[in-house]
Design an enzyme around this catalytic site. Structure first.
Site, short mmCIF file in Angstrom:
data_model
loop_
_atom_site.label_atom_id
_atom_site.label_comp_id
_atom_site.label_asym_id
_atom_site.label_seq_id
_atom_site.Cartn_x
_atom_site.Cartn_y
_atom_site.Cartn_z
N GLY A 31 -9.39 40.56 4.02
CA GLY A 31 -10.32 40.32 5.12
C GLY A 31 -10.60 38.86 5.39
N LEU A 33 -10.38 37.57 8.40
CA LEU A 33 -9.07 37.41 9.03
C LEU A 33 -8.93 36.10 9.81
CD1 LEU A 33 -8.67 41.06 10.40
CD2 LEU A 33 -7.88 40.13 8.20
N HIS A 34 -7.77 35.46 9.63
CA HIS A 34 -7.45 34.25 10.38
C HIS A 34 -6.09 34.45 11.04
CE1 HIS A 34 -4.84 33.39 7.00
NE2 HIS A 34 -5.87 33.44 6.17
N GLU A 35 -5.57 33.37 11.64
CA GLU A 35 -4.31 33.52 12.39
C GLU A 35 -3.13 33.92 11.50
OE1 GLU A 35 -6.47 31.19 12.88
OE2 GLU A 35 -6.82 30.94 15.04
N HIS A 37 -3.22 36.16 8.98
CA HIS A 37 -3.30 37.62 8.95
C HIS A 37 -2.87 38.21 10.30
CE1 HIS A 37 -6.71 36.58 6.04
NE2 HIS A 37 -5.85 37.22 5.29
N GLN A 153 3.39 36.07 -4.90
CA GLN A 153 2.98 37.46 -4.67
C GLN A 153 4.13 38.25 -4.03
OE1 GLN A 153 -1.08 38.79 -3.32
NE2 GLN A 153 -0.12 38.66 -1.32
N LYS A 184 -3.24 28.07 6.80
CA LYS A 184 -4.47 28.83 7.08
C LYS A 184 -4.81 29.67 5.86
CE LYS A 184 -4.19 28.52 11.87
NZ LYS A 184 -5.18 28.36 12.91
N SER A 185 -6.08 29.69 5.53
CA SER A 185 -6.53 30.46 4.37
C SER A 185 -8.00 30.80 4.53
CB SER A 185 -6.33 29.63 3.10
OG SER A 185 -7.07 30.18 2.03
P1 AMP Z 1 -5.31 37.68 1.73
O1 AMP Z 1 -6.31 38.27 2.65
O2 AMP Z 1 -5.54 36.23 1.44
O3 AMP Z 1 -5.06 38.51 0.51
O4 AMP Z 1 -3.94 37.71 2.53
C1 AMP Z 1 -3.41 38.89 3.06
C2 AMP Z 1 -2.00 38.65 3.53
O5 AMP Z 1 -1.99 37.61 4.51
C3 AMP Z 1 -1.08 38.18 2.39
O6 AMP Z 1 0.17 38.80 2.53
C4 AMP Z 1 -1.01 36.71 2.61
O7 AMP Z 1 0.17 36.11 2.11
C5 AMP Z 1 -1.04 36.63 4.13
N1 AMP Z 1 -1.45 35.29 4.55
C6 AMP Z 1 -2.56 34.61 4.17
N2 AMP Z 1 -2.58 33.38 4.71
C7 AMP Z 1 -1.46 33.28 5.46
C8 AMP Z 1 -0.89 32.25 6.27
N3 AMP Z 1 -1.48 31.07 6.43
N4 AMP Z 1 0.29 32.50 6.88
C9 AMP Z 1 0.91 33.71 6.73
N5 AMP Z 1 0.43 34.71 5.99
C10 AMP Z 1 -0.74 34.51 5.36
#
Ligand code: AMP
Length: 286
Positions: A31, A33-35, A37, A153, A184-185
């Site tokens: 969750g 969510l950013h660009e 996701h 991962q 993005k994170s």
């Molecule tokens: P998270 O919510 O951080 O567990 O991320 C969920 C999914 O989104 C994972 O597969 C992440 O690798 C992917 N994700 C997170 N940040 C990015 C990003 N900047 N660019 C591409 N995919 C991302």
């Protein structure tokens, strides 16, 4: 879009969709969510009949001193984004729902975890693999979308899918970045204003490492130069700067064939721990 909180409901609706021959695309997330996701969701929307998004902050993958409680959450905003991105089912279980009974088994990842984040976050990838396996059983996707931002991962999930013969296509999506290169994170919100101006140096350092490696510089020297660069640019010592073959995550020296290489980096700022990497094809020229 339907919001589903119960595992049994999720399994029931998916069964109906599958009986109708629908192709299921799945995007697991925590969750906020950013660009990044949203790009995963976009890819899933393009290539599937049904898109399932899960939002679950998985306690099993957080260490005792990590940011489980502080992990950013905003379900209402996420719900709006999910609708805009054409999600059909938003799976949003509680911790009690996901870990209802006393767990009698856990998935233990045995390879690809003695380096990078796996080394610094013991048990983290066991938690990831366990929850992803559970989610796969609940959603039964045909394709699952993961971001290369978390390249280790992806390597672990690739192993999981192979080891357990899961009939799931793993779709790897490239890292989405801010204009200044910062990946993005969800955790970027925890950077102070000053740290935010310094954070793009992670990516700059990765591109520096890539060009040094391509110019024939030794792995050891490249790492050293990147470490110096990170310290100079951010004022923080990198938690790690590593270079391995990808996706095996073995030392480059031990790899005979030309294949992909990953340069990965982690830096702990005052509150946020940021990771980034680049993966590219690499020819040892032998
Ligand atoms: P998270 O919510 O951080 O567990 O991320 C969920 C999914 O989104 C994972 O597969 C992440 O690798 C992917 N994700 C997170 N940040 C990015 C990003 N900047 N660019 C591409 N995919 C991302």
């Amino acid at each position: 879009m339907k919001i589903i909180k119960q595992i049994s409901d999720m399994q029931r609706v998916i069964k109906i969709e599958k009986q109708q021959g629908k192709k299921i695309g799945f995007v697991p997330t925590m969750g906020f969510l950013h660009e990044g996701h949203q790009t995963l969701l976009q890819e899933a929307r393009k290539n599937n009949d049904i898109v399932v998004l899960s939002i679950f902050v998985n306690p099993l993958q957080f260490g005792p001193n990590e940011d489980l409680d502080a992990y950013p959450r905003d379900f209402e905003r996420d719900e709006e984004i999910a609708k805009l991105r054409g999600v059909d089912f938003l799976f949003y279980p509680s911790v009690e729902e996901m870990y209802k009974e006393n767990r009698t088994t856990i998935i233990k990842v045995e390879q690809r975890v003695d380096v990078l984040c796996g080394k610094h976050r013991p048990g983290h990838f066991d938690g990831v693999a366990t929850v992803v396996m559970k989610l796969f059983q609940i959603v039964s996707p045909d394709a699952a979308y993961f971001g290369m931002k978390d390249a280790q991962q992806v390597a672990v999930i690739e192993g999981l899918i192979t080891d357990y013969h899961l009939p799931i296509e793993l779709v790897k999506v490239g890292t989405v970045r801010e204009e200044d290169g910062l990946a993005k994170s969800s955790r970027n919100v925890y950077l102070t204003e000053e740290e935010r101006t310094k954070a793009p140096s992670l990516y700059k350092s990765l591109t520096l490492g890539k060009s040094l490696l391509e110019d024939g510089e030794k792995v050891h020297t490249v790492k050293q130069k990147m470490e110096e660069d990170i310290l100079l640019q951010t004022g923080y010592k990198a938690e790690y700067v590593e270079i391995y073959a990808y996706p095996t995550l073995q030392e480059l020296e031990k790899v005979k064939e030309a294949e992909s290489v990953i340069i990965a980096i982690a830096v702990k700022f005052s509150k946020a721990r940021l990771i980034d990497n680049i993966v590219f094809s690499y020819n040892k020229g032998e």
